[in-house]
Design an enzyme around this catalytic site. Structure first.
Site, PDB file in Angstrom:
ATOM      1  N   ARG A  98      21.477  33.232  36.615  1.00  0.00           N
ATOM      2  CA  ARG A  98      22.021  32.237  37.811  1.00  0.00           C
ATOM      3  C   ARG A  98      21.622  32.742  39.098  1.00  0.00           C
ATOM      4  O   ARG A  98      21.237  31.732  40.094  1.00  0.00           O
ATOM      5  CB  ARG A  98      23.505  31.682  37.655  1.00  0.00           C
ATOM      6  CG  ARG A  98      23.823  30.433  38.539  1.00  0.00           C
ATOM      7  CD  ARG A  98      25.161  30.057  38.256  1.00  0.00           C
ATOM      8  NE  ARG A  98      26.230  30.951  38.759  1.00  0.00           N
ATOM      9  CZ  ARG A  98      27.632  30.746  38.655  1.00  0.00           C
ATOM     10  NH1 ARG A  98      28.019  29.757  37.876  1.00  0.00           N
ATOM     11  NH2 ARG A  98      28.365  31.588  39.418  1.00  0.00           N
TER      12      ARG A  98
ATOM     13  N   ARG B 194      23.410  31.362  45.451  1.00  0.00           N
ATOM     14  CA  ARG B 194      24.633  31.457  45.901  1.00  0.00           C
ATOM     15  C   ARG B 194      24.831  33.022  46.427  1.00  0.00           C
ATOM     16  O   ARG B 194      24.737  33.922  45.932  1.00  0.00           O
ATOM     17  CB  ARG B 194      25.621  31.112  44.715  1.00  0.00           C
ATOM     18  CG  ARG B 194      26.066  30.058  44.666  1.00  0.00           C
ATOM     19  CD  ARG B 194      26.805  29.599  43.375  1.00  0.00           C
ATOM     20  NE  ARG B 194      27.968  30.495  43.167  1.00  0.00           N
ATOM     21  CZ  ARG B 194      29.028  30.342  42.393  1.00  0.00           C
ATOM     22  NH1 ARG B 194      29.047  29.105  41.758  1.00  0.00           N
ATOM     23  NH2 ARG B 194      30.096  31.121  42.399  1.00  0.00           N
TER      24      ARG B 194
ATOM     25  N   LYS C 124      32.314  26.734  33.100  1.00  0.00           N
ATOM     26  CA  LYS C 124      33.076  25.691  33.543  1.00  0.00           C
ATOM     27  C   LYS C 124      32.484  24.478  34.339  1.00  0.00           C
ATOM     28  O   LYS C 124      32.754  23.101  34.006  1.00  0.00           O
ATOM     29  CB  LYS C 124      33.957  26.324  34.690  1.00  0.00           C
ATOM     30  CG  LYS C 124      35.044  27.231  34.060  1.00  0.00           C
ATOM     31  CD  LYS C 124      36.014  27.816  34.829  1.00  0.00           C
ATOM     32  CE  LYS C 124      35.509  28.475  36.208  1.00  0.00           C
ATOM     33  NZ  LYS C 124      34.927  29.889  36.330  1.00  0.00           N
TER      34      LYS C 124
ATOM     35  N   ARG D 169      34.048  40.239  40.901  1.00  0.00           N
ATOM     36  CA  ARG D 169      34.534  38.871  40.377  1.00  0.00           C
ATOM     37  C   ARG D 169      35.076  38.967  38.985  1.00  0.00           C
ATOM     38  O   ARG D 169      36.148  38.405  38.494  1.00  0.00           O
ATOM     39  CB  ARG D 169      33.451  37.773  40.492  1.00  0.00           C
ATOM     40  CG  ARG D 169      33.423  37.130  41.871  1.00  0.00           C
ATOM     41  CD  ARG D 169      32.117  36.471  42.206  1.00  0.00           C
ATOM     42  NE  ARG D 169      31.797  35.390  41.315  1.00  0.00           N
ATOM     43  CZ  ARG D 169      30.628  35.106  40.853  1.00  0.00           C
ATOM     44  NH1 ARG D 169      29.734  35.687  41.406  1.00  0.00           N
ATOM     45  NH2 ARG D 169      30.293  33.905  40.337  1.00  0.00           N
TER      46      ARG D 169
ATOM     47  N   ARG E  55      43.569  29.781  39.421  1.00  0.00           N
ATOM     48  CA  ARG E  55      43.276  31.164  39.384  1.00  0.00           C
ATOM     49  C   ARG E  55      44.193  32.122  39.441  1.00  0.00           C
ATOM     50  O   ARG E  55      43.841  33.370  39.496  1.00  0.00           O
ATOM     51  CB  ARG E  55      41.915  31.265  40.354  1.00  0.00           C
ATOM     52  CG  ARG E  55      40.627  31.394  39.831  1.00  0.00           C
ATOM     53  CD  ARG E  55      39.456  31.170  40.857  1.00  0.00           C
ATOM     54  NE  ARG E  55      38.296  31.770  40.481  1.00  0.00           N
ATOM     55  CZ  ARG E  55      37.417  31.122  40.332  1.00  0.00           C
ATOM     56  NH1 ARG E  55      37.260  29.900  40.477  1.00  0.00           N
ATOM     57  NH2 ARG E  55      36.324  31.487  40.011  1.00  0.00           N
TER      58      ARG E  55
HETATM   59  P1  ADP Z   1      32.772  31.277  39.575  1.00  0.00           P
HETATM   60  O1  ADP Z   1      33.601  30.730  38.460  1.00  0.00           O
HETATM   61  O2  ADP Z   1      31.426  31.531  39.139  1.00  0.00           O
HETATM   62  O3  ADP Z   1      33.303  32.348  40.335  1.00  0.00           O
HETATM   63  P2  ADP Z   1      33.359  29.278  41.694  1.00  0.00           P
HETATM   64  O4  ADP Z   1      32.358  28.299  42.094  1.00  0.00           O
HETATM   65  O5  ADP Z   1      34.404  28.599  40.687  1.00  0.00           O
HETATM   66  O6  ADP Z   1      32.570  30.202  40.765  1.00  0.00           O
HETATM   67  O7  ADP Z   1      34.130  30.316  42.561  1.00  0.00           O
HETATM   68  C1  ADP Z   1      33.300  31.081  43.411  1.00  0.00           C
HETATM   69  C2  ADP Z   1      34.353  31.733  44.471  1.00  0.00           C
HETATM   70  O8  ADP Z   1      35.366  30.841  45.304  1.00  0.00           O
HETATM   71  C3  ADP Z   1      35.435  32.753  43.647  1.00  0.00           C
HETATM   72  O9  ADP Z   1      34.681  34.075  43.411  1.00  0.00           O
HETATM   73  C4  ADP Z   1      36.538  32.668  44.855  1.00  0.00           C
HETATM   74  O10 ADP Z   1      36.508  33.717  45.661  1.00  0.00           O
HETATM   75  C5  ADP Z   1      36.719  31.328  45.339  1.00  0.00           C
HETATM   76  N1  ADP Z   1      37.492  30.489  44.802  1.00  0.00           N
HETATM   77  C6  ADP Z   1      37.281  29.141  43.864  1.00  0.00           C
HETATM   78  N2  ADP Z   1      38.330  28.721  43.287  1.00  0.00           N
HETATM   79  C7  ADP Z   1      39.182  29.506  43.870  1.00  0.00           C
HETATM   80  C8  ADP Z   1      40.409  29.565  43.501  1.00  0.00           C
HETATM   81  N3  ADP Z   1      41.366  28.650  42.951  1.00  0.00           N
HETATM   82  N4  ADP Z   1      41.511  30.642  44.132  1.00  0.00           N
HETATM   83  C9  ADP Z   1      40.951  31.559  44.933  1.00  0.00           C
HETATM   84  N5  ADP Z   1      39.604  31.644  45.188  1.00  0.00           N
HETATM   85  C10 ADP Z   1      38.916  30.550  44.653  1.00  0.00           C
END
Ligand code: ADP
Length: 190
Positions: free
Chosen positions: A128, A134, A14, A145, A89
């Site tokens: 990654r 991270r 993404k 996740r 999400r």
């Molecule tokens: P990835 O898609 O690899 O999980 P992101 O950077 O999009 O990476 O998200 C990292 C973390 O941030 C998620 O596991 C969650 O804990 C939090 N997060 C991000 N976006 C949301 C969202 N829309 N709702 C709830 N938690 C979120």
């Protein structure tokens, strides 16, 4: 106005595709994961809440993530479309996004779902973990996740499918080929 939701499991690409899309189609890139990491870095009240969930591989509560998103959107130029990366999400977030877009006199144009099978996701996330620092890219959190994605995030697809805004994209192969598939769809919507 073109407003795109890019959707997919952790590791589906993404972030990579969002950057390319935002450049080509002149959209503001909004990554809620990045916004959370920034809030954590700045040690804000919302950042402290977000960290406790992110480190466990869980979703940040809807009200916290919506507050973080709202305050970011307030500062954006009003005449530009947006690419949402990592939001919504949950179905509750998808409902909230309708309201948010309404307040900005616009709506979501399409949801692009990057389809990648689980084994490939695991490989990418572990890779990654070696290159990016991270806190949530470790074996235990990655599994959590992916589980959270399947249980809480997948239902968002149905929400957009019913609204006829759903477009699946094959998320495997060369980054530029994937981007070409996306561009073909967005070119038609512009
Ligand atoms: P990835 O898609 O690899 O999980 P992101 O950077 O999009 O990476 O998200 C990292 C973390 O941030 C998620 O596991 C969650 O804990 C939090 N997060 C991000 N976006 C949301 C969202 N829309 N709702 C709830 N938690 C979120």
């Amino acid at each position: 106005m073109l407003n795109v939701v890019i959707f997919g499991a952790p590791g589906s690409g993404k972030g990579t595709q969002s950057k390319k899309i935002s450049e080509k189609f002149n959209l503001a890139h909004v990554s809620t994961g990045e916004l959370c990491r920034r809030a954590i870095h700045n040690n804000t009240a919302e950042g402290v809440i977000a960290k406790s969930y992110i480190d466990k591989g869980e979703l940040v509560p809807d009200d916290t993530i919506i507050d973080i998103l709202d305050s970011f959107l307030e500062k954006l130029p009003v005449d530009k479309g947006i690419i949402f990366d990592g939001f919504p999400r949950t179905v509750a977030q998808a409902e909230a996004l309708i309201q948010i877009m309404k307040e900005h006199d616009t709506k979501v144009s399409v949801l692009l779902n990057l389809e990648v099978e689980r084994e490939e996701l695991l490989n990418r996330l572990l890779k990654r973990a070696e290159t990016e620092n991270r806190s949530d890219d470790n074996m235990e959190t990655i599994n959590k996740r992916l589980e959270v994605y399947e249980k809480q995030t997948l239902p968002v697809i149905e929400f957009y499918r019913k609204k006829r805004l759903y477009k699946p994209i094959k998320g495997i192969g060369d980054v530029n080929d994937i981007f070409d598939r996306i561009s073909d769809i967005l070119d038609e919507l512009k």
